[in-house]
Write a protein that holds these residues in place. Structure first.
Motif, PDB file in Angstrom:
ATOM      1  N   ILE A   1      34.276  46.326  25.694  1.00  0.00           N
ATOM      2  CA  ILE A   1      35.250  46.838  26.665  1.00  0.00           C
ATOM      3  C   ILE A   1      36.583  47.102  25.966  1.00  0.00           C
ATOM      4  CG2 ILE A   1      36.590  46.263  28.740  1.00  0.00           C
ATOM      5  CD1 ILE A   1      34.174  44.894  29.860  1.00  0.00           C
TER       6      ILE A   1
ATOM      7  N   TYR B   1      33.907  34.271  38.891  1.00  0.00           N
ATOM      8  CA  TYR B   1      33.325  34.741  37.633  1.00  0.00           C
ATOM      9  C   TYR B   1      34.188  34.287  36.471  1.00  0.00           C
ATOM     10  CZ  TYR B   1      30.660  37.536  40.885  1.00  0.00           C
ATOM     11  OH  TYR B   1      29.860  37.928  41.913  1.00  0.00           O
ATOM     12  N   PHE B   2      33.510  34.166  35.332  1.00  0.00           N
ATOM     13  CA  PHE B   2      34.141  33.628  34.134  1.00  0.00           C
ATOM     14  C   PHE B   2      33.895  34.623  33.015  1.00  0.00           C
ATOM     15  CE2 PHE B   2      33.462  30.636  30.418  1.00  0.00           C
ATOM     16  CZ  PHE B   2      34.780  30.237  30.298  1.00  0.00           C
ATOM     17  N   SER B   3      34.951  34.964  32.315  1.00  0.00           N
ATOM     18  CA  SER B   3      34.764  35.940  31.248  1.00  0.00           C
ATOM     19  C   SER B   3      35.346  35.435  29.939  1.00  0.00           C
ATOM     20  CB  SER B   3      35.430  37.265  31.638  1.00  0.00           C
ATOM     21  OG  SER B   3      35.342  38.154  30.560  1.00  0.00           O
TER      22      SER B   3
ATOM     23  N   THR C   1      37.906  35.011  37.699  1.00  0.00           N
ATOM     24  CA  THR C   1      38.260  35.768  38.899  1.00  0.00           C
ATOM     25  C   THR C   1      37.569  35.132  40.109  1.00  0.00           C
ATOM     26  OG1 THR C   1      36.379  37.268  38.944  1.00  0.00           O
ATOM     27  CG2 THR C   1      38.215  37.912  37.542  1.00  0.00           C
TER      28      THR C   1
ATOM     29  N   LEU D   1      28.048  46.282  35.203  1.00  0.00           N
ATOM     30  CA  LEU D   1      28.594  44.919  35.132  1.00  0.00           C
ATOM     31  C   LEU D   1      28.449  44.211  36.478  1.00  0.00           C
ATOM     32  CD1 LEU D   1      32.212  44.264  33.790  1.00  0.00           C
ATOM     33  CD2 LEU D   1      31.364  43.099  35.792  1.00  0.00           C
ATOM     34  N   TRP D   2      28.921  44.855  37.537  1.00  0.00           N
ATOM     35  CA  TRP D   2      28.897  44.227  38.871  1.00  0.00           C
ATOM     36  C   TRP D   2      27.469  44.067  39.379  1.00  0.00           C
ATOM     37  CZ3 TRP D   2      32.471  41.347  40.875  1.00  0.00           C
ATOM     38  CH2 TRP D   2      33.794  41.504  40.450  1.00  0.00           C
TER      39      TRP D   2
ATOM     40  N   ILE E   1      30.526  38.095  30.644  1.00  0.00           N
ATOM     41  CA  ILE E   1      30.959  37.679  31.981  1.00  0.00           C
ATOM     42  C   ILE E   1      29.803  36.972  32.671  1.00  0.00           C
ATOM     43  CG2 ILE E   1      31.975  38.435  34.164  1.00  0.00           C
ATOM     44  CD1 ILE E   1      33.067  40.852  32.751  1.00  0.00           C
TER      45      ILE E   1
ATOM     46  N   SER F   1      39.258  34.644  31.007  1.00  0.00           N
ATOM     47  CA  SER F   1      39.839  34.771  32.343  1.00  0.00           C
ATOM     48  C   SER F   1      38.787  34.419  33.376  1.00  0.00           C
ATOM     49  CB  SER F   1      40.385  36.177  32.579  1.00  0.00           C
ATOM     50  OG  SER F   1      39.323  37.094  32.637  1.00  0.00           O
TER      51      SER F   1
ATOM     52  N   ASN G   1      40.422  47.530  26.625  1.00  0.00           N
ATOM     53  CA  ASN G   1      41.418  47.179  27.639  1.00  0.00           C
ATOM     54  C   ASN G   1      42.786  47.740  27.280  1.00  0.00           C
ATOM     55  OD1 ASN G   1      39.996  45.794  29.627  1.00  0.00           O
ATOM     56  ND2 ASN G   1      39.963  43.923  28.385  1.00  0.00           N
TER      57      ASN G   1
ATOM     58  N   ILE H   1      44.041  45.814  33.853  1.00  0.00           N
ATOM     59  CA  ILE H   1      44.096  46.066  32.403  1.00  0.00           C
ATOM     60  C   ILE H   1      43.046  47.115  31.992  1.00  0.00           C
ATOM     61  CG2 ILE H   1      45.066  43.821  31.770  1.00  0.00           C
ATOM     62  CD1 ILE H   1      42.121  43.079  30.951  1.00  0.00           C
ATOM     63  N   ARG H   2      42.497  47.789  33.007  1.00  0.00           N
ATOM     64  CA  ARG H   2      41.462  48.777  32.721  1.00  0.00           C
ATOM     65  C   ARG H   2      42.034  49.932  31.901  1.00  0.00           C
ATOM     66  NH1 ARG H   2      39.134  53.399  35.020  1.00  0.00           N
ATOM     67  NH2 ARG H   2      36.916  53.418  34.530  1.00  0.00           N
TER      68      ARG H   2
ATOM     69  N   ARG I   1      35.949  36.808  26.049  1.00  0.00           N
ATOM     70  CA  ARG I   1      35.885  37.971  25.142  1.00  0.00           C
ATOM     71  C   ARG I   1      36.076  37.503  23.721  1.00  0.00           C
ATOM     72  NH1 ARG I   1      38.683  37.853  29.932  1.00  0.00           N
ATOM     73  NH2 ARG I   1      38.504  39.782  31.120  1.00  0.00           N
TER      74      ARG I   1
ATOM     75  N   LEU J   1      26.140  40.988  37.706  1.00  0.00           N
ATOM     76  CA  LEU J   1      26.731  39.762  38.236  1.00  0.00           C
ATOM     77  C   LEU J   1      26.163  39.451  39.619  1.00  0.00           C
ATOM     78  CD1 LEU J   1      30.499  39.994  37.224  1.00  0.00           C
ATOM     79  CD2 LEU J   1      28.652  38.737  36.109  1.00  0.00           C
TER      80      LEU J   1
ATOM     81  N   HIS K   1      41.254  42.631  38.500  1.00  0.00           N
ATOM     82  CA  HIS K   1      41.089  42.660  37.049  1.00  0.00           C
ATOM     83  C   HIS K   1      41.232  44.066  36.469  1.00  0.00           C
ATOM     84  CE1 HIS K   1      40.315  40.824  33.297  1.00  0.00           C
ATOM     85  NE2 HIS K   1      39.794  39.711  33.818  1.00  0.00           N
ATOM     86  N   ASN K   2      41.076  45.062  37.319  1.00  0.00           N
ATOM     87  CA  ASN K   2      41.195  46.422  36.778  1.00  0.00           C
ATOM     88  C   ASN K   2      42.622  46.766  36.374  1.00  0.00           C
ATOM     89  OD1 ASN K   2      42.525  46.988  39.118  1.00  0.00           O
ATOM     90  ND2 ASN K   2      40.916  48.290  39.995  1.00  0.00           N
TER      91      ASN K   2
HETATM   92  C1  LIG Z   1      35.388  37.976  35.267  1.00  0.00           C
HETATM   93  C2  LIG Z   1      35.651  39.430  35.184  1.00  0.00           C
HETATM   94  C3  LIG Z   1      36.335  39.952  34.112  1.00  0.00           C
HETATM   95  C4  LIG Z   1      36.622  41.301  34.016  1.00  0.00           C
HETATM   96  N1  LIG Z   1      37.317  41.751  32.929  1.00  0.00           N
HETATM   97  C5  LIG Z   1      37.645  43.054  32.856  1.00  0.00           C
HETATM   98  C6  LIG Z   1      38.422  43.534  31.778  1.00  0.00           C
HETATM   99  O1  LIG Z   1      38.743  42.815  30.854  1.00  0.00           O
HETATM  100  N2  LIG Z   1      38.757  44.831  31.755  1.00  0.00           N
HETATM  101  C7  LIG Z   1      38.383  45.679  32.764  1.00  0.00           C
HETATM  102  O2  LIG Z   1      38.730  46.860  32.699  1.00  0.00           O
HETATM  103  N3  LIG Z   1      37.634  45.249  33.808  1.00  0.00           N
HETATM  104  C8  LIG Z   1      37.266  43.963  33.877  1.00  0.00           C
HETATM  105  N4  LIG Z   1      36.518  43.530  34.936  1.00  0.00           N
HETATM  106  C9  LIG Z   1      36.016  44.497  35.880  1.00  0.00           C
HETATM  107  C10 LIG Z   1      37.017  44.832  36.949  1.00  0.00           C
HETATM  108  O3  LIG Z   1      36.863  43.920  37.992  1.00  0.00           O
HETATM  109  C11 LIG Z   1      36.809  46.238  37.494  1.00  0.00           C
HETATM  110  O4  LIG Z   1      35.501  46.338  38.013  1.00  0.00           O
HETATM  111  C12 LIG Z   1      36.969  47.286  36.414  1.00  0.00           C
HETATM  112  O5  LIG Z   1      38.183  47.164  35.754  1.00  0.00           O
HETATM  113  C13 LIG Z   1      36.863  48.699  36.987  1.00  0.00           C
HETATM  114  O6  LIG Z   1      37.849  48.946  37.894  1.00  0.00           O
HETATM  115  P1  LIG Z   1      37.549  49.765  39.226  1.00  0.00           P
HETATM  116  O7  LIG Z   1      36.454  49.013  39.909  1.00  0.00           O
HETATM  117  O8  LIG Z   1      38.830  49.748  39.988  1.00  0.00           O
HETATM  118  O9  LIG Z   1      37.093  51.108  38.734  1.00  0.00           O
HETATM  119  C14 LIG Z   1      36.209  42.178  35.041  1.00  0.00           C
HETATM  120  C15 LIG Z   1      35.524  41.675  36.119  1.00  0.00           C
HETATM  121  C16 LIG Z   1      35.228  40.305  36.195  1.00  0.00           C
HETATM  122  C17 LIG Z   1      34.456  39.775  37.368  1.00  0.00           C
END
Ligand SMILES: Cc1cc2nc3c(=O)[nH]c(=O)nc-3n(C[C@H](O)[C@H](O)[C@H](O)COP(=O)(O)O)c2cc1C
Lengths: 436, 175
Positions: free
Chosen positions: B83, B112-114, B24, B69-70, B99, B22, B85, B56-57, B116, B73, B53-54
């Motif tokens: 992770i 950003y590019f992810s 973003t 993670l952030w 990522i 994916s 999901n 699917i958190r 998995r 990045l 993206h959250n």
């Molecule tokens: C490229 C990219 C892929 C991401 N993939 C996921 C993912 O597969 N599952 C996930 O829960 N968060 C993923 N995140 C992180 C979410 O952006 C988010 O920070 C996280 O789900 C936590 O949610 P919150 O910040 O609302 O607590 C990804 C972020 C980026 C930049």
């Protein structure tokens, strides 16, 4: 072509419809039919323009990829209908290509910084993509091994050099320790020789002294004999003196008798002549006795002379003995001093010897530690799941009995083995410990 | 979608020959999801596009991990991590995610590019209890502080193993 279609399918039927409506010949059915045809036509045209848009979208994404922008994708694919598979196929191809290139780029970015921990991830990528990444991983591994080899070589050679440098210094120190022990021993030897000479001298002077003492006793014995002779001579003198006293007594008596006879006869000269004879005899005897006494006295004097000389000799002898005793005492005190000097020397020799021994022990300990360190460097594993305990444990026990510098070195090596120190700080601190 | 619904609260698996991909924008809104993503998560493409993206958190994921993670990045680094999901049907799937920042032709980060990959089962056994403890720690702290505390717990765990985060997850994935 397009114009011909528009003309034959739109303009001509529309003109015909308009004409028939104007001539009131247009039936309802025909109107419905023709509007249906129009609607179909319109829909066809609409679809045509949509799919054209889609094709444009697809070719745009492909063109961007061709220009090196691999991150674009086709989205909202639901509307692509029959071409959606093509759209997904393009996306998937781009996914693979982009993932592949990202992997390669990210790995080599790190390899450039001497970081070989980032492997290209081959899972999930098909065929050639994953095969190629596998080869890249092999290449990175080779680069890493080379770098690690060079680094290890570099590190071990640095440690070797450091070790050699300080080993030489330690050995030199040990050598100078041993040299000073040698010098000390030579000193001790000298002192012992001096002692020997002094002892010899002492025994000589003791011999002389006993000779002198012998002579002195002989002299004294002689002196005794002389004294006895003297006492005998003085006995003779007293006898002679008694005789003189006797004679004087008789002379006195005779003189008395003569004075008595002379008084009675008065004129008889004959009797006087007899007395006179008698007195003459007496005086002769007295003269002889006096001579005898003189002789005795002479011999007495001679004896006294002898005694004097003997006493003088014995005096000189006893003086010599005293002097010899003095020097004998001096010898004794210097013997005592040199014995003291010997024992102090022996103590320093012992000290030097023990410092030489502990230095050598230190050298050996450090050599062991260096050997372990080199072993650790050459066999170090990067994988933390695969870390064995270091062979350091064998040295830990020994470390407690070593010099503080050895303990410091052990702690440092242990920290290095535990990855708490890197190679640079290892070398830096090793140098510092060795230099202290 | 159907599969996910049937497997309510159940695990679905990413195949070892598959990738979930994916993209973003800078805020983490989905701009692209590949077919594997769509199939496993159970949402269709339209439902995913432009969503954060959250969406699917999974609640079992500690906030501290996403904070890290952030953080990575934003420093221009790539991130690796395990992770969990959520699927649309409240099922779940584990991934080993990577990522990375996406740069445009002028070298600016434009998204950003992810990618998995299928995670090592052994790795999940190791990481799951650690995440559980992190969640537990997060529960004991106020919302803004929670990620910080759980993340420093993670660091303690890594310190005790004398290993960096990245090396740790890489070595787990290799198990
Ligand atoms: C490229 C990219 C892929 C991401 N993939 C996921 C993912 O597969 N599952 C996930 O829960 N968060 C993923 N995140 C992180 C979410 O952006 C988010 O920070 C996280 O789900 C936590 O949610 P919150 O910040 O609302 O607590 C990804 C972020 C980026 C930049």
């Amino acid at each position: 072509m397009k114009r011909l279609i528009v003309f034959s399918f739109v303009v001509v039927p529309a003109a015909l419809l308009l004409l028939s409506w104007y001539r009131s010949t247009l039936s309802l059915e025909l109107a419905i039919l023709s509007s249906q045809v129009y609607a179909g036509l319109g829909f066809y045209l609409y679809l045509n323009s949509r799919s054209k848009q889609r094709y444009q979208e697809l070719s745009k994404v492909l063109n961007q990829a061709a220009q090196g922008e691999l991150h674009h994708r086709v989205t909202h694919i639901k509307g692509y209908g029959a071409t959606s598979n093509v759209a997904w196929a393009i996306n998937e191809l781009l996914d693979f290509v982009e993932t592949y290139f990202k992997e390669v780029k990210l790995c080599f970015q790190r390899v450039n910084k001497q970081d070989f921990s980032r492997e290209a991830k081959t899972t999930g990528l098909p065929g050639d993509f994953s095969e190629s990444l596998k080869s890249i991983n092999i290449a990175i591994q080779a680069i890493k091994e080379n770098a690690v080899f060079t680094e290890r070589n570099d590190l071990t050679s640095q440690i070797h050099e450091l070790n050699l440098q300080y080993l030489r210094r330690d050995l030199q120190q040990s050598e100078s320790d041993v040299q000073s022990i040698q010098l000390d021993i030579a000193d001790v030897d000298l002192i012992a020789k001096e002692n020997n000479i002094i002892a010899q001298e002492s025994s000589q002077s003791i011999n002389k002294m006993s000779d002198n003492l012998h002579q002195s006793t002989e002299n004294i014995a002689q002196l005794q004999q002389q004294a006895e002779a003297l006492s005998k001579a003085s006995g003779a003198v007293s006898k002679a003196l008694k005789l003189i006293t006797d004679i004087a007594d008789q002379t006195n008596l005779l003189a008395l008798n003569a004075s008595v006879e002379a008084a009675r006869a008065g004129e008889t000269g004959r009797g006087f002549a007899v007395v006179a004879d008698e007195v003459k005899n007496l005086s002769n005897r007295t003269k002889n006795t006096a001579t005898e006494v003189h002789d005795v006295l002479n011999s007495l004097n001679a004896q006294v002379e002898i005694i004097k000389t003997a006493t003088q000799t014995s005096n000189t002898l006893s003086l010599q003995v005293t002097q010899q005793l003095d020097s004998f005492l001096q010898l004794f005190s210097s013997l005592e001093n040199s014995a003291l000097a010997t024992s102090t020397k022996v103590a320093t020799v012992a000290e030097h010897a023990s410092s030489a021994v502990s230095r050598i022990a230190q050298v050996i300990y450090k050599q062991n530690l260096y050997a372990l360190l080199e072993e650790e460097i050459t066999h170090r594993s990067d994988d933390y799941f695969d870390q064995e305990c270091t062979p350091l444990e064998h040295l830990r026990e020994k470390t407690r009995h070593t010099a503080p510098s050895c303990q410091k070195m052990f702690d440092l090596v242990e920290r290095y083995c535990n990855r708490e120190e890197d190679a640079d700080s290892l070398i830096k601190q090793l140098k510092q410990i060795e230099a202290d | 979608m159907l599969a996910s619904k049937i497997l309510h609260d159940d695990e679905v698996f990413l195949g070892s020959d598959e990738l979930i991909i994916s993209k973003t924008d800078l805020q983490g809104r989905i701009t692209y999801a590949n077919r594997t993503f769509i199939r496993l998560a159970g949402y269709d493409e339209e439902a995913l596009l432009d969503k954060p993206h959250n969406m699917i958190r999974h609640p079992d994921m500690p906030k501290g991990v996403f904070k890290f993670l952030w953080q990575e990045l934003q420093q221009g680094h790539e991130f690796f991590g395990f992770i969990k999901n959520a699927t649309i049907g409240q099922g779940f799937y584990w991934v080993f995610a990577n990522i990375t920042p996406d740069f445009d032709s002028k070298g600016r980060v434009q998204g950003y590019f992810s990618v998995r990959r299928s995670p090592s089962a052994e790795a999940i056994k190791v990481i799951e209890p650690i995440y559980k403890n992190m969640i537990e720690i997060e529960r004991r702290h106020s919302k803004p502080d929670a990620p910080h505390h759980s993340f420093s717990y993670l660091n303690q765990v890594l310190d005790s193993k004398r290993v960096s985060y990245e090396r740790f997850v890489m070595q787990l994935q290799a198990l």
